[in-house]
Design an enzyme around this catalytic site. Sequence first.
Site, PDB file in Angstrom:
ATOM      1  CG  HIS A 128      45.829  40.630  31.372  1.00 20.08           C
ATOM      2  ND1 HIS A 128      44.805  41.178  32.117  1.00 20.08           N
ATOM      3  CD2 HIS A 128      46.800  40.308  32.257  1.00 20.08           C
ATOM      4  CE1 HIS A 128      45.148  41.200  33.392  1.00 20.08           C
ATOM      5  NE2 HIS A 128      46.343  40.673  33.509  1.00 20.08           N
ATOM      6  CG  HIS A 174      41.924  37.646  38.579  1.00 21.44           C
ATOM      7  ND1 HIS A 174      41.567  38.969  38.488  1.00 21.44           N
ATOM      8  CD2 HIS A 174      43.268  37.636  38.677  1.00 21.44           C
ATOM      9  CE1 HIS A 174      42.654  39.712  38.521  1.00 21.44           C
ATOM     10  NE2 HIS A 174      43.693  38.927  38.644  1.00 21.44           N
TER      11      HIS A 174
END
Length: 599
Positions: A128, A174
């Site tokens: 992830h 991110h």
Amino acid sequence: MGTYKCCFCFRRRYRWTDAPPPDDVRSLFAHHSGGAATMGADGLRRYLESKGTGAEDDNSEAAADRLLDQIRHGQRGARIPRVGRPLIALEEFHRFLFSDDLNPPIRRPQVHHDMTAPLSHYFIYTGHNSYLTGNQLSSDCSDIPIIKALQKGVRVIELDMWPNSTRDDINILHGRTLTTPVSLLKCLRSIKEYAFVVSSYPVIITLEDHLPPDLQDKVAKMVLEVFASILYYPDTEHIKELPSPEDLKGRVLLSTKPPKEYLEAKAGGTIKDGDADPNLGKGAGEDAAWGKEVPDFKTEIQSAKEDDVSEHHRDDDDEDDDDDEEEQKMQQHLAPQYKHLITIKAGKPKGTTADALRCDPDRVRRLSLSEQELAKAVVHHGTEIVRFTQRNLLRIYPKGTRVTSSNYNPFLGWVHGAQMVAFNMQGYGRALWLMHGFYKANGGCGYVKKPDFLMQSDVFDPKKRQPVKKTLKVKIYMGDGWRMDFKHTHFDQYSPPDFYARVGIAGVPADSVMKKTRTIEDNWVPVWEEEFAFDLTVPEIALLRVEVHEYDMSEKDDFGGQTVLPVSELQPGIRAVALFDRKGNKFNNVKLLMRFEFV
């Protein structure tokens, strides 16, 4: 010999001695040597055959001769001339049993599962936010964590794609956080270089796409240029059945869906509302990470129910939070070449959870759920999830508040057939130890075939209590190696360490338990000689957990090592079990002598 301070004027000296072979080792040696003082190749071969080793092991007399040479030479550190046929004494037999290289607890690294079924039949080692070096909000983005993940056997790499500041290139970061970007091209090149170093089975890149069509077209060109012939993509827009890992050996696949973010909002650079954790950094040190026990997934289900109302922020990973109508609109904006390269399409149909889990006989797809969404869904839709995962892929990802890159209990996903239980690989802690241990199965290739009960037409109901299928008996004899790998004052300034072990099972709630040995005081070579029994209702996915700690009366107990092993891969008999540090790195010398028996 070790010297420890007792007070200002006095020092106390402790002598380090090797523990003698346990009685069980003596009995084995006497039995297979015929009561003689030494054992030859015949006796060693009889011992190896009696363990019920797998067909891949060579138990011939020539192999026994070679093993005898390894035992004798390895212990002395130099090759000694052979005079006649090699023989070993009791001490050498004990050292052989206590060698994790010569006598490991699980099968030798070799793929032994059937790899010809569709991808949906396998659990797949999944990362992830694979590009993050640390926490989810402010750490650097880099290709180094991607490389490290691939070197551990991870097969699914996640990349979040955003336009750069001049909107003419693609960054990996991110989104809407303070993470510093890394270029997409650098990540792709590193994936190509390291994809098949550990495993030849396919690498899947899951792309979280926040790009306009012109940059999607650039992504397509980059992907084709970097991967060339190893990139796999289908001839048709939709596929009815996924290919097998065997068919896809040495290939790279893409999985994503049309971008929603780009169409409805600008690619921002600020932290999302609700994502920032005011306690980031507080209690998030090493001790907090490894010291927290993995919650029982029944507890996680209950917690998800309670959080249903309290958590309003959107998880940025929820790329499937969409419906068919919106998707049709977005398809008009999708770069044609880019669209053609997507093998595993992701998407969540409009409607209820039951609608999202409905299977289409004409196409397969990937569905993503957060750990909390899964916990809520299993309450009423457990069997539908299992049925969905028989043909389609289900990806589970950490909830958005795990800003320290912590992880969750993976078994809720596994017992419902979820193939891609995505973990933050850059962290560490007990949950990640379970992930490391689970994928030691099947030669560490990153693909573990799902047990038959998850693929039956009579769909398995995870909520039903299952009968005990087998009992695993575990005996822990002793440990050694800390005196070589640690300073003599590492655990205690004033005396040798006081070690105890924790042994247990991770799995479905009915199987999960941890038990503890007594503490052996003032000894670098603790001898416990304790046995534990574990009843297993779902042994197919159960993991054996082993930890060693050093008792500290005044402070928190010190960490002495850990390992997690797939129960399905355990070899019966007396075995040497190597231990690992908090981050999953193997110690040079620390190990336990244990025995495994199935009844």
